[in-house]
Scaffold this motif. Structure first.
Motif, PDB file in Angstrom:
ATOM      1  N   MET A  89       0.777  -1.583   0.108  1.00  0.00           N
ATOM      2  CA  MET A  89       0.079   0.008   0.317  1.00  0.00           C
ATOM      3  C   MET A  89       0.403   1.608  -0.061  1.00  0.00           C
ATOM      4  N   GLY A 137       3.034   1.820  -3.294  1.00  0.00           N
ATOM      5  CA  GLY A 137       1.500   2.309  -4.299  1.00  0.00           C
ATOM      6  C   GLY A 137       2.120   3.434  -4.703  1.00  0.00           C
ATOM      7  N   TRP A 166       1.654   6.969  -8.200  1.00  0.00           N
ATOM      8  CA  TRP A 166       0.612   8.000  -8.899  1.00  0.00           C
ATOM      9  C   TRP A 166       1.090   9.420  -8.252  1.00  0.00           C
ATOM     10  N   ARG A 188      -2.167  17.761  -5.986  1.00  0.00           N
ATOM     11  CA  ARG A 188      -3.433  17.846  -5.464  1.00  0.00           C
ATOM     12  C   ARG A 188      -3.082  18.186  -3.372  1.00  0.00           C
ATOM     13  N   LEU A 189      -2.327  17.007  -3.535  1.00  0.00           N
ATOM     14  CA  LEU A 189      -1.446  17.331  -2.114  1.00  0.00           C
ATOM     15  C   LEU A 189      -0.257  17.191  -1.779  1.00  0.00           C
ATOM     16  N   VAL A 206      -0.010  13.660   2.438  1.00  0.00           N
ATOM     17  CA  VAL A 206      -0.441  11.692   1.958  1.00  0.00           C
ATOM     18  C   VAL A 206       0.122  11.604   3.067  1.00  0.00           C
ATOM     19  N   ILE A 213      -2.615  10.800   5.819  1.00  0.00           N
ATOM     20  CA  ILE A 213      -4.377   9.738   5.423  1.00  0.00           C
ATOM     21  C   ILE A 213      -3.643   8.857   5.400  1.00  0.00           C
ATOM     22  N   TYR A 214      -2.705   8.273   4.619  1.00  0.00           N
ATOM     23  CA  TYR A 214      -1.593   7.073   4.774  1.00  0.00           C
ATOM     24  C   TYR A 214      -2.000   5.844   6.538  1.00  0.00           C
ATOM     25  N   ASP A 244      -3.854   7.568   8.574  1.00  0.00           N
ATOM     26  CA  ASP A 244      -5.059   7.147   8.984  1.00  0.00           C
ATOM     27  C   ASP A 244      -5.523   5.806   8.762  1.00  0.00           C
ATOM     28  N   MET A 245      -5.624   5.396   7.723  1.00  0.00           N
ATOM     29  CA  MET A 245      -5.965   4.405   6.550  1.00  0.00           C
ATOM     30  C   MET A 245      -5.066   2.864   7.970  1.00  0.00           C
TER      31      MET A 245
END
Lengths: 195, 195
Positions: free
Chosen positions: A162, A165, A169, A175-176, A181, A184-185, A187-188
């Motif tokens: 993950m 990856g 992109w 955008r971020l 980033v 956010i990662y 958090d996931m």
DNA sequence: GTCTATATATTGATAGAC
DNA sequence: GTCTATCAATATATAGAC
């Protein structure tokens, strides 16, 4: 005036590795010729063989250096004792380090096929060492009862895939921000391991 | 007695694609010669050009066919209306389909570099179409308030990378069955999206 | 340390016999 | 539809001049 010949071993060696890495990442190991690398460096093809016995050794050198530096950088950064804090360190470190070395990461995932079995084993061993660092964090969190995850080995592979990856992109100036980033990662990942 | 010549267009065509896929996945597109493919098929190199205008067209055909089948298979399977149920369908489908076509998946991720800009755009577009299927699920879950995720685009990329990563380590007959792996990954994905 | 020149092999692709 | 033979380009790697 630029001189056409002379001694530049301290410049040429690193330059060869840098250009080889760039070209291998862009076109693939097999698709890049020694002449292309030489041209990018600014020497003739024959001169490359003063720095590497052959083309594969050049690739091995890049892959091994990358893995060594990845492991060393992580061990230098990893500080916390708390599993959750260490996991966040790992997530942020992995994203940041891999984005900074996108070409080397790409090579490490794509060009293992082009190695002899002996060289392949060396790189695989280093990759396994790095994975084990993450797995140890996940296990310590399991043991401490702060993570709820069904399988620490699969979680290790899932998290690394993950995070890596991001390289496929992420674009600087998109955008971020990289920091956003990472957040956010994290958090996931945090949710995925039940922390 | 085996005959050395004759008409086998219905056999040879698929055989060429199958052997090319196997060899490209194993050694890389640039590292495989048309002669190697021909030898694996059991014909001479010249015969390949009755089935493909050139080497790149052979690769494009493999990549495009794979992406078309991936998207069609998903759309044929996707049934549920409930976001959580659809997400589980996606997770299980992606792991299962990709494991069944490991070579094609490998090519789709590794050999895009070897395509002309036009062909690259075609494959990228199909990849984007597939990703959008997942993103739509995540958004519908967000809108329905059943998923808590900070960013549906990043979650899309994170989940696909995580799931595709199974291909790098899963071995039939290993510690966990494919079904068990699906279940564990679904558990992690479910938690990650806050479902 | 780098150059030029070259040996040896292999490549993608085509022409023409069958 | 496949084969054999071949072209022109390119490959890795080496030898010897400077």
């Amino acid at each position: 005036m630029a001189r056409k010949a002379g001694s530049h071993s301290e410049i040429t060696g690193p330059k060869i590795r840098a250009e080889a890495q760039r070209l291998f990442a862009r076109h693939g190991f097999a698709a890049v010729s020694m002449r292309q690398i030489a041209a990018a460096v600014g020497v003739q093809a024959g001169a490359l063989y003063l720095y590497t016995p052959d083309k594969e050794a050049l690739l091995v050198d890049l892959l091994k250096t990358h893995m060594d530096e990845l492991i060393a950088a992580w061990r230098a950064i990893s500080k916390s004792n708390d599993p959750t804090a260490r996991l966040e360190e790992f997530v942020r470190f992995h994203i940041r380090f891999n984005l900074e070395r996108a070409e080397a990461v790409f090579l490490s995932y794509m060009e293992l096929r082009n190695l002899s079995p002996e060289n392949f084993a060396v790189i695989e061993d280093l990759r396994k060492t790095y994975e084990t660092e993450l797995e140890a964090i996940l296990k310590s969190g399991q043991d401490a009862g702060v993570f709820q995850l069904p399988d620490s080995k699969l979680a290790t592979m899932a998290i690394i895939a993950m995070l890596t990856g991001v390289n496929t992109w992420f674009r600087e100036g998109g955008r971020l921000s990289r920091d956003k980033v990472e957040t956010i990662y994290w958090d996931m990942v945090r949710k995925a391991v039940g922390a």
